[in-house]
Write an enzyme that holds these catalytic residues in place. Structure first.
Site, PDB file in Angstrom:
ATOM      1  N   ASN A  97       0.850  -1.193   0.000  1.00 46.50           N
ATOM      2  CA  ASN A  97       0.000   0.000   0.000  1.00 46.50           C
ATOM      3  C   ASN A  97       0.889   1.248   0.000  1.00 46.50           C
ATOM      4  O   ASN A  97       0.857   2.050   0.924  1.00 46.50           O
ATOM      5  CB  ASN A  97      -0.915  -0.039   1.234  1.00 46.50           C
ATOM      6  CG  ASN A  97      -1.929   1.079   1.247  1.00 46.50           C
ATOM      7  OD1 ASN A  97      -2.243   1.651   0.214  1.00 46.50           O
ATOM      8  ND2 ASN A  97      -2.442   1.396   2.421  1.00 46.50           N
ATOM      9  N   ASP A 307      -5.493  -4.927  10.718  1.00 52.18           N
ATOM     10  CA  ASP A 307      -5.684  -4.197   9.463  1.00 52.18           C
ATOM     11  C   ASP A 307      -5.243  -2.736   9.634  1.00 52.18           C
ATOM     12  O   ASP A 307      -5.894  -1.800   9.174  1.00 52.18           O
ATOM     13  CB  ASP A 307      -7.138  -4.265   8.997  1.00 52.18           C
ATOM     14  CG  ASP A 307      -7.270  -4.103   7.481  1.00 52.18           C
ATOM     15  OD1 ASP A 307      -6.292  -4.399   6.762  1.00 52.18           O
ATOM     16  OD2 ASP A 307      -8.336  -3.666   7.019  1.00 52.18           O
ATOM     17  N   GLY A 326      -9.922   3.269   6.145  1.00 52.16           N
ATOM     18  CA  GLY A 326      -8.867   2.743   6.996  1.00 52.16           C
ATOM     19  C   GLY A 326      -8.848   3.310   8.396  1.00 52.16           C
ATOM     20  O   GLY A 326      -9.259   4.450   8.638  1.00 52.16           O
TER      21      GLY A 326
END
Length: 417
Positions: A97, A307, A326
């Site tokens: 990412n 996560d 997120g």
């Protein structure tokens, strides 16, 4: 450095000799030298003792994002790994990412080199496709040779079914682990939260559970045809658990994970439009969280992840539709886990998953390398911004009660307390 842990309760279900026993642990030059009811050493040894001190094998997280390279304002590798260590994690799998994404062996080598001096060990994922565009496969074999532990276009589904088929067939040649994010984008449309009563009430476009379940069903059919190893990261619905359970009954080599926040929160938290609660997959219903927790207990869901996704303030303090997906997860993982499961289950969940990624599983035994997490399970506190070590502060767990606190880790010859 030599270290003595005094009167530490060992939590290690794989070691019946010491499990739930209170022991002194002497660590010499990074190796567990002695475990005994009482150890006397010289005053020059660093001694760690505290009321309620517990120790387990180092914790593992299968889904972590930082920012470097390209998004250092979110999080650097150095501070990200320091944050992981402060919160008990000694091994983390890093999502691709970043900008540019790691789609070559050179990019994997860069990530590995950037993490060499840290207590927490970094295990990078390479992208599944070149530039994560979903068109051509990336250099999978070369990346695995450079240290990649799997392949994943982070939060981007593999839209082309034939591409997933080819990836699973090709990766079998070198035992590669293919990730497929469970989202049918055509069904999801422009949705940003779970489709249901709450989304209708607050006027936000919804992502149906069907969008996740259709993709999982497709992927499992492809896996049944091709063979290979498939991981489905961060599932969120009750039917997803059923589909994966059925796939495992067929003998398919499939694993899956769920994020802690999808076990703890529901879409009811969205009523005040706090963008910290905007995550992908979205927070679902109470029925879903109940099924997910049951899936964890039964082992259908293989592991739970933070996560962890740091995002700078400019990406969150905007209208809900425009905010990035997120939330932070390192700092709150243990405190939330203990509200959902008992201590032994919590530690089992926090330590499992390494074998799927080809990472060595640590143990607490004399003569082994010290890879340990230190914690106090019975403390309680309210989670505030001052508890966040990450550069970004986008945590949905702010002002949430926590049970248990992490003291730090001993790993890679370092002590982070």
């Amino acid at each position: 450095m030599n270290i003595l842990l005094k009167a530490a309760t060992i939590v290690d279900q794989n070691n019946k000799k010491f499990h739930l026993k209170k022991r002194d642990i002497f660590i010499k030059n990074g190796i567990i030298d002695e475990i005994a009811p009482k150890i006397d050493v010289s005053s020059k040894v660093k001694t760690i003792e505290s009321k309620g001190l517990h120790v387990s094998a180092g914790w593992f997280d299968s889904s972590v994002s930082f920012g470097e390279p390209g998004f250092e304002e979110r999080e650097t590798i150095s501070n990200g790994l320091h944050t992981a260590a402060k919160n008990g994690f000694t091994d983390v799998v890093l999502n691709p990412n970043t900008y540019p994404v790691p789609d070559s062996s050179a990019a994997i080598v860069f990530l590995k080199n950037a993490a060499q001096s840290s207590a927490t060990r970094l295990h990078p994922l390479g992208t599944l496709t070149a530039d994560s565009k979903g068109i051509d496969l990336a250099e999978l074999y070369d990346m695995q040779g450079a240290g990649a532990v799997g392949f994943y276009d982070f939060k981007h589904p593999v839209k082309n079914a034939n591409l997933l088929k080819i990836a699973l067939q090709y990766a079998q040649n070198f035992d590669g682990l293919v990730h497929s994010f469970p989202l049918d984008t055509q069904i999801a449309g422009k949705g940003v939260v779970n489709e249901g009563e709450v989304s209708t009430r607050i006027g936000l476009k919804g992502i149906p559970a069907l969008a996740e379940e259709l993709q999982i069903a497709r992927d499992l059919f492809i896996l049944e045809y091709t063979g290979g190893k498939l991981h489905i990261p961060t599932i969120s619905t009750a039917n997803a658990v059923k589909l994966i359970a059925e796939g495992k009954k067929k003998g398919l080599n499939v694993s899956c994970s769920v994020a802690w926040h999808n076990l703890y929160f529901t879409d009811e938290t969205l009523s005040d439009f706090n963008t910290d609660f905007k995550v992908l997959p979205p927070l679902r219903t109470k029925k879903d969280t109940k099924a997910l927790i049951e899936g964890v207990k039964k082992g259908t869901i293989d592991y739970v992840t933070s996560d962890h996704t740091p995002l700078n303030i400019e990406l969150k303090q905007v209208e809900f539709d425009n905010a990035a997906y997120g939330s932070l997860g390192f700092e709150s993982a243990f405190g939330i886990a203990q509200q959902l499961f008992d201590l032994e289950t919590t530690i089992a969940l926090l330590t499992k998953g390494r074998e799927r990624y080809g990472v060595a599983t640590p143990s607490i035994a004399e003569g082994t390398e010290a890879n340990l997490t230190l914690f106090e399970p019975n403390s309680s506190y309210m989670f505030k911004k001052e508890h966040i070590t990450s550069s970004s502060k986008n945590s949905m767990f702010l002002n949430t009660a926590m049970k248990g606190s992490v003291l730090g880790v001993i790993c890679n010859g370092q002590v982070i307390i």
